[in-house]
Design an enzyme around this catalytic site. Structure first.
Site, PDB file in Angstrom:
ATOM      1  N   ASP A  21      17.991   5.930  50.947  1.00  0.00           N
ATOM      2  CA  ASP A  21      17.456   6.708  52.061  1.00  0.00           C
ATOM      3  C   ASP A  21      17.353   8.192  51.704  1.00  0.00           C
ATOM      4  OD1 ASP A  21      16.390   6.922  54.585  1.00  0.00           O
ATOM      5  OD2 ASP A  21      18.331   7.185  55.572  1.00  0.00           O
ATOM      6  N   ASN A  69      10.305  -0.628  59.216  1.00  0.00           N
ATOM      7  CA  ASN A  69       9.549   0.475  58.616  1.00  0.00           C
ATOM      8  C   ASN A  69       8.040   0.392  58.867  1.00  0.00           C
ATOM      9  OD1 ASN A  69      11.821   0.783  55.778  1.00  0.00           O
ATOM     10  ND2 ASN A  69      11.728   2.047  57.617  1.00  0.00           N
TER      11      ASN A  69
END
Ligand code: IPE
Ligand code: IPE
Ligand code: MG
Length: 232
Positions: A21, A69
């Site tokens: 991330d 996502n």
């Protein structure tokens, strides 16, 4: 004093999983579009996973794209898919078995074709790289349940569920590393993480280095894993 780098890991650390991330923030800090961060992120993903295999980690799993996502702007999703497509064109090594974990149904057919051919070409690899793509742990568990229902089983065991998950055959992750500073799991390996050691770092994924991996591993070895029992 110069830091001694980790030479090899032992059987206590068979599987490391990464929540990669921070690509977007890394790019923003440089006044660049998020896609720039993803591009660097893929490069770092290759370096870090190679390093883990080099030091003897048998199984490495990376979270590349979640089922959630897809909520991102189409332009960003397309850029990520293009980078994955390019990565598939570049992977030539056959010593690492590459497995894509996640639901392939929503992916472009040309991408699935490339994925299948890389999986086929590397299937004899001695170590494993799981790339979680269109992966969601809840979807994975639902999928496993449906697979088991289809077999007509009327009594399901933990072993049955383990085997029916996308990660079937891999040991549970011993260590899960999340970069980017957030302290959450974001629908990643919920079943498999039952006794995983969790390690969070503020380092943004594109800044991740082998030294950071060493630091996480050193921290892992300093912990006592009890699995519900008592200290040995
Ligand atoms: C991780 O980086 C990569 C994916 C989720 C595809 P992000 O894109 O989430 O980057 P941040 O968290 O917004 O910085
Ligand atoms: C987790 O990162 C998913 C991947 C790294 C692929 P996100 O950026 O999607 O997670 P949240 O939204 O901050 O929980
Ligand atoms: Mg993020």
């Amino acid at each position: 004093m110069q830091k001694k780098s980790i030479q090899t890991v032992d059987e206590r650390l068979k599987h490391i999983a990464f929540i990669m991330d921070g690509n977007g923030r890394w790019a923003n800090k440089r006044g660049m579009p998020r896609e720039f961060g993803h591009k660097k992120g893929v490069q770092v993903f290759q370096e870090i996973t190679e390093y883990c295999h080099k030091i003897g980690v048998k199984c490495v799993t990376v979270y590349a794209f979640s089922t959630e996502n897809w909520k991102r702007p189409q332009k960003e999703v397309e850029a990520i898919m293009k980078l994955l497509d390019e990565y598939l064109d570049k992977t030539s090594k056959e010593d690492v078995r590459v497995c894509f974990i996640g639901d392939k149904n929503r992916l472009a057919p040309e991408l699935v074709e490339k994925i299948n051919s890389v999986e086929e070409r590397t299937k004899k690899g001695k170590s494993t790289l799981n790339v979680a793509l269109n992966y969601g742990s809840r979807a994975e568990i639902v999928n496993a349940c449906n697979k088991l229902i289809a077999t007509g089983k009327d009594n399901v065991t933990e072993e049955d569920i383990n085997a029916a998950l996308y990660t079937g055959g891999c040991p549970d992750p011993d260590l899960i590393i999340r970069t980017g500073g957030d302290l959450r799991i974001s629908n990643f390996l919920l079943w498999q993480a039952a006794y995983s050691e969790l390690y969070f770092t503020d380092t943004l994924w594109p800044d991740m280095t082998s030294d950071d991996v060493d630091a996480a591993i050193e921290n892992f070895y300093s912990r006592k894993r009890r699995f519900g029992g008592l200290d040995k």
